[in-house]
Design a protein around this motif. Structure first.
Motif, PDB file in Angstrom:
ATOM      1  N   MET A   1       0.843  -1.168   0.000  1.00  0.00           N
ATOM      2  CA  MET A   1       0.000   0.000   0.000  1.00  0.00           C
ATOM      3  C   MET A   1       0.897   1.242   0.000  1.00  0.00           C
ATOM      4  O   MET A   1       1.850   1.337   0.766  1.00  0.00           O
ATOM      5  N   LYS A   2       0.549   2.188  -0.846  1.00  0.00           N
ATOM      6  CA  LYS A   2       1.307   3.432  -0.905  1.00  0.00           C
ATOM      7  C   LYS A   2       0.811   4.400   0.158  1.00  0.00           C
ATOM      8  O   LYS A   2      -0.362   4.407   0.503  1.00  0.00           O
ATOM      9  N   LYS A   3       1.743   5.237   0.631  1.00  0.00           N
ATOM     10  CA  LYS A   3       1.405   6.232   1.660  1.00  0.00           C
ATOM     11  C   LYS A   3       1.592   7.628   1.070  1.00  0.00           C
ATOM     12  O   LYS A   3       2.630   7.931   0.487  1.00  0.00           O
ATOM     13  N   PHE A   4       0.562   8.461   1.247  1.00  0.00           N
ATOM     14  CA  PHE A   4       0.583   9.834   0.750  1.00  0.00           C
ATOM     15  C   PHE A   4       0.305  10.791   1.893  1.00  0.00           C
ATOM     16  O   PHE A   4      -0.374  10.436   2.857  1.00  0.00           O
ATOM     17  N   VAL A   5       0.789  12.030   1.760  1.00  0.00           N
ATOM     18  CA  VAL A   5       0.577  13.048   2.777  1.00  0.00           C
ATOM     19  C   VAL A   5       0.343  14.388   2.077  1.00  0.00           C
ATOM     20  O   VAL A   5       0.891  14.630   0.993  1.00  0.00           O
ATOM     21  N   THR A   6      -0.479  15.217   2.678  1.00  0.00           N
ATOM     22  CA  THR A   6      -0.685  16.568   2.157  1.00  0.00           C
ATOM     23  C   THR A   6       0.505  17.426   2.542  1.00  0.00           C
ATOM     24  O   THR A   6       0.955  17.386   3.685  1.00  0.00           O
ATOM     25  N   ILE A   7       0.994  18.205   1.585  1.00  0.00           N
ATOM     26  CA  ILE A   7       2.070  19.139   1.911  1.00  0.00           C
ATOM     27  C   ILE A   7       1.665  20.536   1.469  1.00  0.00           C
ATOM     28  O   ILE A   7       0.984  20.722   0.470  1.00  0.00           O
ATOM     29  N   GLN A   8       2.078  21.496   2.266  1.00  0.00           N
ATOM     30  CA  GLN A   8       1.896  22.902   1.934  1.00  0.00           C
ATOM     31  C   GLN A   8       2.885  23.691   2.762  1.00  0.00           C
ATOM     32  O   GLN A   8       3.431  23.173   3.733  1.00  0.00           O
ATOM     33  N   GLU A   9       3.128  24.921   2.362  1.00  0.00           N
ATOM     34  CA  GLU A   9       4.092  25.733   3.097  1.00  0.00           C
ATOM     35  C   GLU A   9       3.608  25.988   4.515  1.00  0.00           C
ATOM     36  O   GLU A   9       2.417  25.992   4.787  1.00  0.00           O
ATOM     37  N   GLY A  10       4.541  26.214   5.372  1.00  0.00           N
ATOM     38  CA  GLY A  10       4.205  26.515   6.754  1.00  0.00           C
ATOM     39  C   GLY A  10       5.296  26.032   7.675  1.00  0.00           C
ATOM     40  O   GLY A  10       6.290  25.450   7.240  1.00  0.00           O
ATOM     41  N   PHE A  11       5.124  26.268   8.934  1.00  0.00           N
ATOM     42  CA  PHE A  11       6.080  25.799   9.934  1.00  0.00           C
ATOM     43  C   PHE A  11       7.487  26.315   9.648  1.00  0.00           C
ATOM     44  O   PHE A  11       8.471  25.654   9.932  1.00  0.00           O
ATOM     45  N   ASP A  12       7.592  27.479   9.030  1.00  0.00           N
ATOM     46  CA  ASP A  12       8.879  28.108   8.714  1.00  0.00           C
ATOM     47  C   ASP A  12       9.742  27.252   7.792  1.00  0.00           C
ATOM     48  O   ASP A  12      10.975  27.353   7.833  1.00  0.00           O
ATOM     49  N   LEU A  13       9.131  26.399   7.010  1.00  0.00           N
ATOM     50  CA  LEU A  13       9.852  25.579   6.045  1.00  0.00           C
ATOM     51  C   LEU A  13       9.317  25.860   4.652  1.00  0.00           C
ATOM     52  O   LEU A  13       8.131  26.140   4.477  1.00  0.00           O
ATOM     53  N   ALA A  25      10.630  10.525   5.414  1.00  0.00           N
ATOM     54  CA  ALA A  25       9.755   9.832   6.358  1.00  0.00           C
ATOM     55  C   ALA A  25       9.134   8.573   5.760  1.00  0.00           C
ATOM     56  O   ALA A  25       8.426   7.839   6.451  1.00  0.00           O
ATOM     57  N   GLY A  26       9.376   8.336   4.474  1.00  0.00           N
ATOM     58  CA  GLY A  26       8.897   7.107   3.854  1.00  0.00           C
ATOM     59  C   GLY A  26       7.610   7.225   3.062  1.00  0.00           C
ATOM     60  O   GLY A  26       7.042   6.215   2.645  1.00  0.00           O
ATOM     61  N   PHE A  27       7.150   8.440   2.822  1.00  0.00           N
ATOM     62  CA  PHE A  27       5.940   8.595   2.015  1.00  0.00           C
ATOM     63  C   PHE A  27       6.263   8.365   0.542  1.00  0.00           C
ATOM     64  O   PHE A  27       7.360   8.680   0.074  1.00  0.00           O
ATOM     65  N   ASP A  28       5.293   7.799  -0.167  1.00  0.00           N
ATOM     66  CA  ASP A  28       5.449   7.532  -1.596  1.00  0.00           C
ATOM     67  C   ASP A  28       5.030   8.715  -2.450  1.00  0.00           C
ATOM     68  O   ASP A  28       5.455   8.847  -3.592  1.00  0.00           O
ATOM     69  N   GLY A  29       4.152   9.530  -1.911  1.00  0.00           N
ATOM     70  CA  GLY A  29       3.641  10.638  -2.694  1.00  0.00           C
ATOM     71  C   GLY A  29       2.971  11.682  -1.834  1.00  0.00           C
ATOM     72  O   GLY A  29       2.883  11.547  -0.608  1.00  0.00           O
TER      73      GLY A  29
END
Length: 144
Positions: A1-13, A25-29
């Motif tokens: 099973m593939k793991k995906f995460v939402t990304i957006q600017e923030g947290f000073d990064l 962290a090992g996310f696929d997408g």
């Protein structure tokens, strides 16, 4: 099973730093948001270059005007909103992303009841996406 995460600017990064952390962290997408000025073509290229898939582009919604309410209540601005969202679909198409996420909320500070005018504006949006072979996924369908 593939793991995906939402990304957006923030947290000073930067978005690139967040994408790299997701990869480490090992996310696929990832899922990305197409808020004006937040993600660029360069960001998209970088995300792909580090081996992350981009599964979905979230269409613009978080503007001072809260765009999605224009379809339901402020129909004087609905055409402008449609054009902004079409540009987001073009962005997804340019980057070979075949799914976009779109808010359909009619609640919040500009609360209005769902109506056929709104349905017709969403139909126009979906018709535009269909020509580009892009699936529109709706979020927050429940009246809030």
């Amino acid at each position: 099973m593939k793991k995906f995460v939402t990304i957006q600017e923030g947290f000073d990064l930067s978005l690139k730093e967040i994408a790299l952390l997701a990869k480490q962290a090992g996310f696929d997408g990832v899922f990305v948001s197409k808020e004006e000025g937040i993600i660029t073509d360069e960001d998209m290229d970088y995300i792909k270059s580090i081996g992350l898939e981009i599964e979905t582009v979230h269409l613009t919604y978080n503007t001072p005007r809260r765009l999605m309410y224009d379809f339901w209540g402020n129909t004087d601005l609905a055409e402008d909103t449609l054009n902004i969202l079409k540009k987001d679909i073009d962005f997804a198409y340019k980057h070979n992303i075949n799914k976009v996420v779109c808010h359909s909320s009619c609640g919040g500070p500009n609360k209005t009841e769902p109506n056929m005018k709104g349905v017709e504006w969403y139909r126009k949006l979906c018709d535009y996406a269909k020509v580009k072979n892009i699936i529109v996924c709706f979020e927050n369908i429940k009246h809030l």
